[in-house]
Design a protein around this motif. Structure first.
Motif, PDB file in Angstrom:
ATOM      1  N   LEU A 193       8.270   8.162   1.375  1.00 30.60           N
ATOM      2  CA  LEU A 193       7.927   8.077   0.031  1.00 30.60           C
ATOM      3  C   LEU A 193       9.967   8.387  -0.357  1.00 30.60           C
ATOM      4  N   SER A 194       9.989   8.770  -0.958  1.00 32.53           N
ATOM      5  CA  SER A 194      11.240   8.948  -2.315  1.00 32.53           C
ATOM      6  C   SER A 194      12.001   9.814  -1.209  1.00 32.53           C
ATOM      7  N   ASN A 195      11.161  11.154  -1.277  1.00 33.12           N
ATOM      8  CA  ASN A 195      11.882  12.311  -0.739  1.00 33.12           C
ATOM      9  C   ASN A 195      12.200  12.043   1.143  1.00 33.12           C
ATOM     10  N   GLY A 196      11.670  10.835   2.133  1.00 32.11           N
ATOM     11  CA  GLY A 196      11.916  10.373   3.097  1.00 32.11           C
ATOM     12  C   GLY A 196      11.316  10.846   3.556  1.00 32.11           C
ATOM     13  N   SER A 197       9.868  11.537   2.999  1.00 32.97           N
ATOM     14  CA  SER A 197       8.775  12.288   4.690  1.00 32.97           C
ATOM     15  C   SER A 197       7.928  10.316   4.123  1.00 32.97           C
ATOM     16  N   LEU A 198       6.916  10.934   5.356  1.00 32.90           N
ATOM     17  CA  LEU A 198       5.950   9.940   5.584  1.00 32.90           C
ATOM     18  C   LEU A 198       5.243   9.952   5.577  1.00 32.90           C
ATOM     19  N   ARG A 199       4.223   9.074   5.094  1.00 33.51           N
ATOM     20  CA  ARG A 199       2.721   9.418   4.874  1.00 33.51           C
ATOM     21  C   ARG A 199       1.629   8.218   5.493  1.00 33.51           C
ATOM     22  N   ALA A 200       0.281   8.393   5.833  1.00 31.68           N
ATOM     23  CA  ALA A 200      -0.416   7.275   5.985  1.00 31.68           C
ATOM     24  C   ALA A 200      -0.154   6.200   4.403  1.00 31.68           C
ATOM     25  N   TYR A 201      -0.085   4.680   5.282  1.00 33.24           N
ATOM     26  CA  TYR A 201      -0.400   3.111   4.118  1.00 33.24           C
ATOM     27  C   TYR A 201      -1.489   3.507   3.518  1.00 33.24           C
ATOM     28  N   PRO A 202      -1.159   3.749   1.857  1.00 33.38           N
ATOM     29  CA  PRO A 202      -2.320   3.712   1.513  1.00 33.38           C
ATOM     30  C   PRO A 202      -3.212   3.100   0.997  1.00 33.38           C
ATOM     31  N   PRO A 203      -4.633   3.252   0.880  1.00 32.34           N
ATOM     32  CA  PRO A 203      -5.589   1.846   1.325  1.00 32.34           C
ATOM     33  C   PRO A 203      -5.869   1.456   0.216  1.00 32.34           C
ATOM     34  N   ARG A 204      -6.444   0.259  -0.542  1.00 30.46           N
ATOM     35  CA  ARG A 204      -6.621  -0.714  -1.002  1.00 30.46           C
ATOM     36  C   ARG A 204      -6.647  -0.849  -2.538  1.00 30.46           C
ATOM     37  N   ALA A 205      -7.492   0.419  -2.715  1.00 32.49           N
ATOM     38  CA  ALA A 205      -7.884   1.200  -3.990  1.00 32.49           C
ATOM     39  C   ALA A 205      -6.667   1.851  -4.799  1.00 32.49           C
ATOM     40  N   ASP A 206      -5.686   2.053  -3.634  1.00 35.23           N
ATOM     41  CA  ASP A 206      -4.388   2.612  -5.086  1.00 35.23           C
ATOM     42  C   ASP A 206      -3.565   1.704  -5.096  1.00 35.23           C
ATOM     43  N   ILE A 207      -3.187   0.008  -4.212  1.00 39.67           N
ATOM     44  CA  ILE A 207      -2.150  -0.515  -4.260  1.00 39.67           C
ATOM     45  C   ILE A 207      -2.749  -1.732  -4.693  1.00 39.67           C
ATOM     46  N   ALA A 208      -3.871  -2.091  -4.908  1.00 40.12           N
ATOM     47  CA  ALA A 208      -4.045  -3.925  -4.678  1.00 40.12           C
ATOM     48  C   ALA A 208      -3.039  -4.207  -6.289  1.00 40.12           C
ATOM     49  N   LEU A 209      -2.551  -3.793  -7.323  1.00 45.46           N
ATOM     50  CA  LEU A 209      -2.791  -3.763  -8.086  1.00 45.46           C
ATOM     51  C   LEU A 209      -0.741  -4.173  -8.514  1.00 45.46           C
ATOM     52  N   ARG A 210      -0.485  -3.387  -6.614  1.00 44.05           N
ATOM     53  CA  ARG A 210       0.836  -3.252  -7.388  1.00 44.05           C
ATOM     54  C   ARG A 210       1.807  -4.868  -7.548  1.00 44.05           C
ATOM     55  N   HIS A 211       3.154  -4.663  -8.088  1.00 46.37           N
ATOM     56  CA  HIS A 211       3.433  -6.053  -8.553  1.00 46.37           C
ATOM     57  C   HIS A 211       4.704  -6.606  -7.295  1.00 46.37           C
ATOM     58  N   ASP A 212       5.565  -5.394  -6.786  1.00 50.26           N
ATOM     59  CA  ASP A 212       6.612  -5.079  -5.735  1.00 50.26           C
ATOM     60  C   ASP A 212       6.656  -6.393  -4.887  1.00 50.26           C
ATOM     61  N   ASN A 213       7.459  -7.215  -5.025  1.00 45.23           N
ATOM     62  CA  ASN A 213       8.364  -8.129  -4.011  1.00 45.23           C
ATOM     63  C   ASN A 213       6.574  -9.434  -3.710  1.00 45.23           C
ATOM     64  N   ALA A 214       5.678  -9.264  -4.960  1.00 42.89           N
ATOM     65  CA  ALA A 214       4.660 -10.305  -5.292  1.00 42.89           C
ATOM     66  C   ALA A 214       5.004 -11.760  -5.227  1.00 42.89           C
ATOM     67  N   LEU A 215       4.672 -12.032  -4.015  1.00 44.60           N
ATOM     68  CA  LEU A 215       5.183 -14.294  -3.857  1.00 44.60           C
ATOM     69  C   LEU A 215       4.375 -14.819  -5.183  1.00 44.60           C
ATOM     70  N   GLY A 216       3.760 -14.645  -5.910  1.00 38.38           N
ATOM     71  CA  GLY A 216       2.918 -15.269  -6.280  1.00 38.38           C
ATOM     72  C   GLY A 216       1.665 -14.405  -7.980  1.00 38.38           C
ATOM     73  N   TYR A 217       0.726 -15.328  -8.207  1.00 43.21           N
ATOM     74  CA  TYR A 217      -0.200 -14.302  -8.769  1.00 43.21           C
ATOM     75  C   TYR A 217      -1.744 -15.698  -8.147  1.00 43.21           C
ATOM     76  N   ALA A 218      -2.801 -15.025  -8.305  1.00 46.66           N
ATOM     77  CA  ALA A 218      -4.028 -15.721  -8.150  1.00 46.66           C
ATOM     78  C   ALA A 218      -4.988 -15.139  -8.335  1.00 46.66           C
ATOM     79  N   HIS A 219      -6.762 -15.767  -8.754  1.00 44.56           N
ATOM     80  CA  HIS A 219      -7.317 -14.860  -8.925  1.00 44.56           C
ATOM     81  C   HIS A 219      -7.677 -14.446  -8.097  1.00 44.56           C
ATOM     82  N   PRO A 220      -7.965 -12.658  -8.830  1.00 41.34           N
ATOM     83  CA  PRO A 220      -8.092 -12.121  -7.468  1.00 41.34           C
ATOM     84  C   PRO A 220      -8.848 -12.607  -6.616  1.00 41.34           C
ATOM     85  N   ALA A 221     -10.436 -12.830  -6.324  1.00 42.12           N
ATOM     86  CA  ALA A 221     -10.932 -13.195  -5.387  1.00 42.12           C
ATOM     87  C   ALA A 221      -9.984 -14.286  -4.178  1.00 42.12           C
TER      88      ALA A 221
END
Length: 416
Positions: A193-221
């Motif tokens: 996290l931004s304060n330097g602390s660590l936590r378990a990486y979030p599940p799909r529901a929380d990160i599926a639509l993140r665009h950072d470092n995306a290789l490209g875009y495709a159909h969701p399925a």
């Protein structure tokens, strides 16, 4: 009908084989990604049991004479590059010592260099190796199939290519799981996290639509099934292509979307295949499809790589390119990488009963047990359709250098 072949030798496995989806007639699409070199595969397992074997002759192998060995000799030569780089006394596998050392395999690798086709490969294997059958303690076996998808992608979002193809995020770090409150001895993904602390990486529901470092875009399925397979090729509108290679996952537990859709009555058992689930996703609103995908918290990230030789697949866990119908994923807690195995199984995608040699070059979270293999079928829709029909029991023989097979047999005799 596939019949039980006669054999003189066997491995006596202690652990029961874990088989997912063995009641269906198609490959479970919810098997965990293969090309991931999962660090937990060996670290959390006990040492493989010592084998009790008697070497066989190739004439005893069902279908040996007619098997196409062209793909397997190509795959074996690629593994030999890594074997030849090892010190002579280095075991092929610390976890599966039955396979011997690099010095045992060097003459085989040198002989394989002169094999140019299926028949010359057969002569090399017969002259240098001996078949040793592998059996699990409960008699269980399962051979499934996987492939490298080719998907349409865009550089920027445009309907229907709106789902980010996730690149490795900057905030993901690998830590010992004890840092997150688990038992020590295994690396897992954590989010810094931004304060330097660590936590378990979030599940799909929380990160599926993140665009950072995306290789490209495709159909969701397509993105979802790309993550299931663990690697794939992206084809962009301008005609260029790149490989989305496995980079990491979020260390969340794997959940079966197929089981969720079956349990909720959204699909029938006959639709519980990649094609059937994709068809359901195309029929329902996007929000419903995403909610179903979120039933699998596991989320895979990719790194971009050039395609290189288009006839080769992605690198497997053994760090060599996979060869269609020449490579297989195995459980490295029991088996070494780089060893050829003769396999007999059956599948509509293989034309019915099938026999051939497959080299152990990959693994995956769902590949567990002694007689458990995932056959690599190749790239694209045709390979995917064939792989989707592969889910059957079968038989498996390790092809070991003759001196190694004799040592293993002598060790068995001394222990009895």
């Amino acid at each position: 009908m596939l019949k039980r072949p006669h054999s003189a030798g066997f491995f006596n496995a202690i652990a029961l084989i874990a088989i997912a989806g063995c009641t269906t007639v198609q490959t479970p699409v919810e098997s965990e990604p293969i090309q991931q070199a999962d660090q937990s595969t060996e670290a959390d397992r006990t040492t493989a049991p010592a084998p009790a074997v008697t070497p066989m002759e190739f004439a005893e192998l069902p279908g040996w004479a007619g098997a196409d060995l062209g793909p397997s000799i190509e795959a074996f030569r690629r593994s030999c590059v890594r074997i030849m780089d090892r010190a002579l006394d280095t075991p092929i596998s610390e976890r599966a010592p039955y396979a011997g050392t690099a010095s045992d395999w060097r003459p085989v690798c040198e002989a394989a260099e002169v094999a140019s086709d299926s028949e010359s490969a057969r002569l090399v294997f017969e002259a240098m190796l001996a078949p040793v059958e592998i059996q699990s303690g409960d008699g269980g076996s399962r051979f499934t199939g996987y492939f490298e998808p080719m998907i349409e992608a865009r550089r920027t979002p445009e309907f229907p290519f709106t789902q980010p193809i996730p690149g490795l995020p900057d905030d993901l770090v690998q830590v010992d799981r004890s840092v997150l409150g688990g038992a020590p001895g295994r690396k897992v993904a954590a989010q810094r996290l931004s304060n330097g602390s660590l936590r378990a990486y979030p599940p799909r529901a929380d990160i599926a639509l993140r665009h950072d470092n995306a290789l490209g875009y495709a159909h969701p399925a397509d993105v979802f099934f790309l993550q299931i397979q663990g690697s794939g090729r992206l084809r962009f509108k301008d005609g260029t292509s790149l490989r989305a290679a496995y980079a990491a996952h979020n260390s969340q537990p794997f959940g079966s979307v197929a089981n969720y859709l079956l349990d909720t009555g959204k699909i029938t058992r006959g639709e519980a295949s990649m094609q059937g689930i994709r068809g359901w996703m195309d029929r329902v609103p996007r929000a419903d499809a995403q909610a179903a995908m979120n039933q699998n918290p596991r989320f895979v990230f990719f790194r971009p790589l050039p395609i290189g030789d288009p006839t080769l697949g992605p690198e497997g866990a053994a760090l060599v390119p996979l060869t269609p119908l020449g490579s297989m994923a195995v459980d490295p807690a029991y088996h070494p990488y780089g060893v050829p195995y003769f396999v007999q199984t059956t599948s509509p995608g293989l034309g019915g009963d099938w026999s051939g040699v497959l080299v152990s070059q990959d693994t995956g979270g769902a590949i567990k047990g002694m007689v458990r293999g995932d056959i690599y079928f190749g790239t694209g829709r045709q390979a995917g359709d064939a792989a989707g029909t592969q889910n059957a029991p079968g038989w498996m023989w390790a092809l070991l250098p003759r001196a190694v097979a004799k040592r293993v047999s002598a060790s068995r005799d001394a222990a009895s």
